[in-house]
Design a protein around this motif. Structure first.
Motif, PDB file in Angstrom:
ATOM      1  N   ASN A   1     -10.151   7.532   3.347  1.00 27.51           N
ATOM      2  CA  ASN A   1      -9.282   7.365   2.175  1.00 27.51           C
ATOM      3  C   ASN A   1     -10.001   6.820   0.940  1.00 27.51           C
ATOM      4  OD1 ASN A   1      -6.816   7.659   0.910  1.00 27.51           O
ATOM      5  ND2 ASN A   1      -6.180   5.559   1.354  1.00 27.51           N
ATOM      6  N   ILE A   2     -11.310   6.967   0.875  1.00 29.21           N
ATOM      7  CA  ILE A   2     -12.061   6.459  -0.279  1.00 29.21           C
ATOM      8  C   ILE A   2     -11.591   7.073  -1.611  1.00 29.21           C
ATOM      9  CG2 ILE A   2     -14.322   6.761  -1.374  1.00 29.21           C
ATOM     10  CD1 ILE A   2     -14.288   4.236   0.034  1.00 29.21           C
ATOM     11  N   PRO A   3     -11.376   8.399  -1.715  1.00 26.84           N
ATOM     12  CA  PRO A   3     -10.960   8.949  -3.025  1.00 26.84           C
ATOM     13  C   PRO A   3      -9.681   8.311  -3.564  1.00 26.84           C
ATOM     14  CG  PRO A   3     -11.623  10.717  -1.559  1.00 26.84           C
ATOM     15  CD  PRO A   3     -11.560   9.474  -0.722  1.00 26.84           C
ATOM     16  N   SER A   4      -8.682   8.158  -2.696  1.00 25.60           N
ATOM     17  CA  SER A   4      -7.411   7.581  -3.142  1.00 25.60           C
ATOM     18  C   SER A   4      -7.564   6.118  -3.534  1.00 25.60           C
ATOM     19  CB  SER A   4      -6.360   7.719  -2.037  1.00 25.60           C
ATOM     20  OG  SER A   4      -6.042   9.073  -1.822  1.00 25.60           O
ATOM     21  N   MET A   5      -8.332   5.360  -2.760  1.00 27.75           N
ATOM     22  CA  MET A   5      -8.483   3.933  -3.050  1.00 27.75           C
ATOM     23  C   MET A   5      -9.267   3.697  -4.335  1.00 27.75           C
ATOM     24  SD  MET A   5      -8.859   2.012   0.629  1.00 27.75           S
ATOM     25  CE  MET A   5     -10.334   2.857   1.171  1.00 27.75           C
ATOM     26  N   ILE A   6     -10.290   4.525  -4.588  1.00 29.79           N
ATOM     27  CA  ILE A   6     -11.049   4.385  -5.836  1.00 29.79           C
ATOM     28  C   ILE A   6     -10.162   4.738  -7.027  1.00 29.79           C
ATOM     29  CG2 ILE A   6     -12.929   5.376  -7.195  1.00 29.79           C
ATOM     30  CD1 ILE A   6     -14.590   5.479  -4.678  1.00 29.79           C
ATOM     31  N   ALA A   7      -9.358   5.793  -6.885  1.00 32.38           N
ATOM     32  CA  ALA A   7      -8.430   6.168  -7.962  1.00 32.38           C
ATOM     33  C   ALA A   7      -7.469   5.038  -8.265  1.00 32.38           C
ATOM     34  CB  ALA A   7      -7.675   7.440  -7.568  1.00 32.38           C
ATOM     35  N   GLN A   8      -6.989   4.372  -7.217  1.00 35.85           N
ATOM     36  CA  GLN A   8      -6.058   3.257  -7.425  1.00 35.85           C
ATOM     37  C   GLN A   8      -6.768   2.068  -8.063  1.00 35.85           C
ATOM     38  OE1 GLN A   8      -3.828   2.199  -3.972  1.00 35.85           O
ATOM     39  NE2 GLN A   8      -2.696   0.575  -4.996  1.00 35.85           N
ATOM     40  N   ARG A   9      -7.990   1.787  -7.595  1.00 37.29           N
ATOM     41  CA  ARG A   9      -8.722   0.628  -8.133  1.00 37.29           C
ATOM     42  C   ARG A   9      -9.088   0.829  -9.596  1.00 37.29           C
ATOM     43  NH1 ARG A   9      -9.568  -3.040 -10.147  1.00 37.29           N
ATOM     44  NH2 ARG A   9     -10.914  -4.842  -9.720  1.00 37.29           N
ATOM     45  N   LEU A  10      -9.400   2.053  -9.988  1.00 38.14           N
ATOM     46  CA  LEU A  10      -9.756   2.352 -11.378  1.00 38.14           C
ATOM     47  C   LEU A  10      -8.531   2.644 -12.242  1.00 38.14           C
ATOM     48  CD1 LEU A  10     -12.919   4.598 -10.830  1.00 38.14           C
ATOM     49  CD2 LEU A  10     -12.829   2.161 -11.396  1.00 38.14           C
ATOM     50  N   ARG A  11      -7.341   2.558 -11.618  1.00 38.37           N
ATOM     51  CA  ARG A  11      -6.065   2.790 -12.314  1.00 38.37           C
ATOM     52  C   ARG A  11      -6.003   4.186 -12.948  1.00 38.37           C
ATOM     53  NH1 ARG A  11      -7.222  -2.713 -13.805  1.00 38.37           N
ATOM     54  NH2 ARG A  11      -5.872  -4.125 -12.621  1.00 38.37           N
ATOM     55  N   ILE A  12      -6.461   5.140 -12.177  1.00 39.00           N
ATOM     56  CA  ILE A  12      -6.314   6.537 -12.574  1.00 39.00           C
ATOM     57  C   ILE A  12      -4.901   6.981 -12.194  1.00 39.00           C
ATOM     58  CG2 ILE A  12      -7.209   8.879 -12.184  1.00 39.00           C
ATOM     59  CD1 ILE A  12      -9.908   7.600 -11.551  1.00 39.00           C
ATOM     60  N   HIS A  13      -4.334   7.906 -12.956  1.00 41.91           N
ATOM     61  CA  HIS A  13      -2.970   8.388 -12.726  1.00 41.91           C
ATOM     62  C   HIS A  13      -2.725   8.645 -11.244  1.00 41.91           C
ATOM     63  CE1 HIS A  13       0.797  10.403 -13.686  1.00 41.91           C
ATOM     64  NE2 HIS A  13       0.440  11.339 -12.823  1.00 41.91           N
ATOM     65  N   PRO A  14      -1.623   8.162 -10.680  1.00 44.00           N
ATOM     66  CA  PRO A  14      -0.454   7.571 -11.344  1.00 44.00           C
ATOM     67  C   PRO A  14      -0.488   6.050 -11.423  1.00 44.00           C
ATOM     68  CG  PRO A  14       0.064   8.028  -9.072  1.00 44.00           C
ATOM     69  CD  PRO A  14      -1.361   8.453  -9.266  1.00 44.00           C
ATOM     70  N   TYR A  15      -1.647   5.451 -11.313  1.00 44.32           N
ATOM     71  CA  TYR A  15      -1.747   3.992 -11.362  1.00 44.32           C
ATOM     72  C   TYR A  15      -2.216   3.485 -12.726  1.00 44.32           C
ATOM     73  CZ  TYR A  15      -1.352   4.297  -6.309  1.00 44.32           C
ATOM     74  OH  TYR A  15      -0.907   4.548  -5.040  1.00 44.32           O
ATOM     75  N   ALA A  16      -2.257   4.352 -13.716  1.00 44.17           N
ATOM     76  CA  ALA A  16      -2.836   3.989 -15.012  1.00 44.17           C
ATOM     77  C   ALA A  16      -2.124   2.821 -15.677  1.00 44.17           C
ATOM     78  CB  ALA A  16      -2.820   5.200 -15.946  1.00 44.17           C
ATOM     79  N   LYS A  17      -0.820   2.681 -15.483  1.00 46.42           N
ATOM     80  CA  LYS A  17      -0.066   1.647 -16.182  1.00 46.42           C
ATOM     81  C   LYS A  17       0.128   0.377 -15.366  1.00 46.42           C
ATOM     82  CE  LYS A  17       2.463   4.979 -19.027  1.00 46.42           C
ATOM     83  NZ  LYS A  17       3.799   5.477 -19.419  1.00 46.42           N
ATOM     84  N   ARG A  18      -0.383   0.376 -14.155  1.00 41.33           N
ATOM     85  CA  ARG A  18      -0.178  -0.795 -13.302  1.00 41.33           C
ATOM     86  C   ARG A  18      -1.247  -1.844 -13.560  1.00 41.33           C
ATOM     87  NH1 ARG A  18       1.825   1.285  -7.355  1.00 41.33           N
ATOM     88  NH2 ARG A  18       3.400   2.752  -8.105  1.00 41.33           N
ATOM     89  N   ARG A  19      -0.854  -3.084 -13.418  1.00 42.36           N
ATOM     90  CA  ARG A  19      -1.787  -4.197 -13.598  1.00 42.36           C
ATOM     91  C   ARG A  19      -1.649  -5.169 -12.431  1.00 42.36           C
ATOM     92  NH1 ARG A  19      -3.501  -1.015 -16.338  1.00 42.36           N
ATOM     93  NH2 ARG A  19      -4.150  -1.072 -18.531  1.00 42.36           N
ATOM     94  N   ASP A  20      -1.589  -4.634 -11.234  1.00 44.77           N
ATOM     95  CA  ASP A  20      -1.419  -5.462 -10.053  1.00 44.77           C
ATOM     96  C   ASP A  20      -2.694  -6.257  -9.784  1.00 44.77           C
ATOM     97  OD1 ASP A  20       1.017  -4.292  -9.786  1.00 44.77           O
ATOM     98  OD2 ASP A  20       0.341  -2.781  -8.353  1.00 44.77           O
ATOM     99  N   THR A  21      -2.543  -7.526  -9.546  1.00 43.84           N
ATOM    100  CA  THR A  21      -3.719  -8.356  -9.238  1.00 43.84           C
ATOM    101  C   THR A  21      -4.126  -8.208  -7.773  1.00 43.84           C
ATOM    102  OG1 THR A  21      -2.252 -10.232  -8.809  1.00 43.84           O
ATOM    103  CG2 THR A  21      -3.185 -10.033 -11.021  1.00 43.84           C
ATOM    104  N   THR A  22      -3.158  -7.918  -6.916  1.00 48.44           N
ATOM    105  CA  THR A  22      -3.470  -7.683  -5.504  1.00 48.44           C
ATOM    106  C   THR A  22      -3.101  -6.248  -5.164  1.00 48.44           C
ATOM    107  OG1 THR A  22      -1.281  -8.500  -4.874  1.00 48.44           O
ATOM    108  CG2 THR A  22      -3.099 -10.096  -4.872  1.00 48.44           C
TER     109      THR A  22
END
Length: 202
Positions: A85-106
């Protein structure tokens, strides 16, 4: 930040040791660097207990601890990482869509393929065929290399790499015959006629 560390297997019965990784992560954190992912090198896949222990002592989520164990050929490494699951986790960590607007600390990393669904793309299918062809070539190719420094492993590294990639491209297994140049000419008096004859026969 991706931290790469060795997880050695020691003792009898064998046990995966986490202390080197714990120590290296602690040292990096003292310098102000906190890893988002830990990639663990080793001969065997990481055990679940090893992952839990590393997560506990490094504060890295358990599913962000990636096993980079030995595989049949180097082209399988990206496929192995994708299965974890590396591609999905990197996308989430870099806040790539659909995580672009999130600012979760954890971050609670997404399930496999929910963000970066690359498994069924033409590129990955082509890459998988390449990895398969390296493990199961259609034929064997034998090439003789004549040189002066055959006993020095890296002397002709660029030539070997070029031949290796050519063999992969043609779906063949490369077998190299190393021939010392002086064996062909008989210039070395210490080497007899049989050595010269054998060199030419190879």
């Amino acid at each position: 930040f991706v931290h790469v560390s060795l997880v050695p297997v020691l003792g009898s019965p064998s046990e995966q040791k986490t202390k080197p990784t714990q120590h290296s992560v602690k040292t990096m954190m003292q310098l102000g660097l906190r890893p988002d992912f830990i990639c663990c090198r080793g001969k065997e896949p990481l055990e679940d207990g090893t992952k839990r222990k590393l997560s506990l002592f490094t504060s890295v989520p358990e599913n962000a601890i990636i096993s980079i164990h030995d595989v049949s050929n180097i082209y399988r490494v990206p496929l192995m990482m994708m299965q974890q699951n590396i591609p999905s986790m990197i996308a989430q960590r870099l806040r790539i869509h659909p995580y672009a607007k999130r600012r979760d600390t954890t971050l609670q990393y997404a399930a496999p393929d929910t963000v970066a669904c690359v498994k069924d793309t033409a590129l990955i299918k082509s890459w998988t065929k390449l990895a398969d062809s390296v493990d199961d070539p259609e034929s064997e190719c034998k090439i003789a290399i004549v040189g002066k420094y055959c006993d020095q492993g890296d002397a002709y590294l660029s030539v070997v790499k070029a031949l290796t990639h050519s063999a992969i491209a043609t779906k063949q297994r490369l077998r190299i015959e190393w021939i010392v140049a002086s064996d062909l000419t008989g210039e070395d008096d210490a080497k007899g006629e049989e050595t010269v004859k054998d060199a030419w026969g190879r």
